[in-house]
Design an enzyme around this catalytic site. Structure first.
Site, PDB file in Angstrom:
ATOM      1  N   THR A 199     -17.244  21.162   0.114  1.00  0.00           N
ATOM      2  CA  THR A 199     -18.027  20.533  -0.940  1.00  0.00           C
ATOM      3  C   THR A 199     -17.112  20.309  -2.129  1.00  0.00           C
ATOM      4  O   THR A 199     -16.143  21.043  -2.335  1.00  0.00           O
ATOM      5  CB  THR A 199     -19.228  21.397  -1.388  1.00  0.00           C
ATOM      6  N   CYS A 200     -17.425  19.311  -2.927  1.00  0.00           N
ATOM      7  CA  CYS A 200     -16.554  18.971  -4.053  1.00  0.00           C
ATOM      8  C   CYS A 200     -16.591  20.021  -5.147  1.00  0.00           C
ATOM      9  O   CYS A 200     -15.714  20.038  -6.014  1.00  0.00           O
ATOM     10  CB  CYS A 200     -16.932  17.604  -4.617  1.00  0.00           C
TER      11      CYS A 200
END
Length: 219
Positions: free
Chosen positions: A6-7
């Site tokens: 995930t960012c």
């Protein structure tokens, strides 16, 4: 969360040597509590999105770390004794790998954060109001969260976005409408009389004085 893909996943962890020694076994305990003795057998643990990402991540961890190319499984991995020059610290990891970088204290931690691109999110675990103020004012990031990672995405009233290389602008709620909408400027001037003639050449001292006076009022 999603095997670190995930960012807003923590990319590295900064802490003092004393806290690192206490934290390392606790992280191992938490991994076992989440995924059992064998995370590969857990329905709650994800896999790497594609082969290219898998082999890139395998290259960042020491030999012998649990992995399986057939299923693109990489075990949740905590790396200790990591320096800022190590390959794992040269870019976003985007995987289930957490390097622990030891610093002398908050001053050095802030210097490390400022030395790289502004992160999309910064997480700090401290109850000190003074430390929290220093983190907020002494760093640049898309978001800051205290006591919890990644949760700010789920708070509807908070804008989500980055700064600098992590992205510009923010969305969620009203801010999303503003970010992804274009406010078109529309100006209409009557054709007659032409009130802008004062700005046309030739420029005379009288015109200059009038324009300066008008601009002075606008300020």
């Amino acid at each position: 969360m999603n095997a670190g893909q995930t960012c807003v996943a923590p990319d590295y962890l900064l802490t003092t040597p004393a806290v690192a020694r206490r934290l390392e076994p606790l992280l191992a305990t938490a991994i076992r509590e989440f995924y059992g003795a064998d995370p590969a057998a857990s329905d709650s643990y994800g896999r790497i999105v594609n082969d290219a990402a898998f082999f890139r991540l395998v290259g960042l961890v020491p030999a012998g770390i649990g992995s399986d190319a057939a299923t693109r499984y990489i075990a949740p991995t905590v790396l200790t004794g990591v320096s800022l020059d190590d390959p794992v610290m040269q870019g976003e990891i985007f995987g289930p790998i957490l390097p622990i970088v030891e610093v002398s204290g908050l001053d050095e931690a802030l210097r490390v954060i400022r030395s790289g691109p502004a992160p999309l999110a910064l997480y700090a675990f401290t109850s000190s109001a003074r430390a929290r103020r220093r983190i907020i004012t002494g760093t640049t990031s898309g978001a800051v969260a205290f006591g919890v990672p990644s949760a700010h995405l789920s708070v509807a009233g908070l804008p989500f976005g980055g700064v600098g290389r992590s992205g510009m602008g923010a969305y969620h709620g009203e801010r999303g409408l503003l970010t992804f909408s274009h406010e078109k400027a529309v100006l209409a001037k009557p054709l007659r009389p032409d009130t802008l003639r004062i700005a046309y050449p030739p420029f005379t001292p009288r015109k200059d004085a009038i324009v300066r006076k008008v601009l002075g009022r606008l300020r």
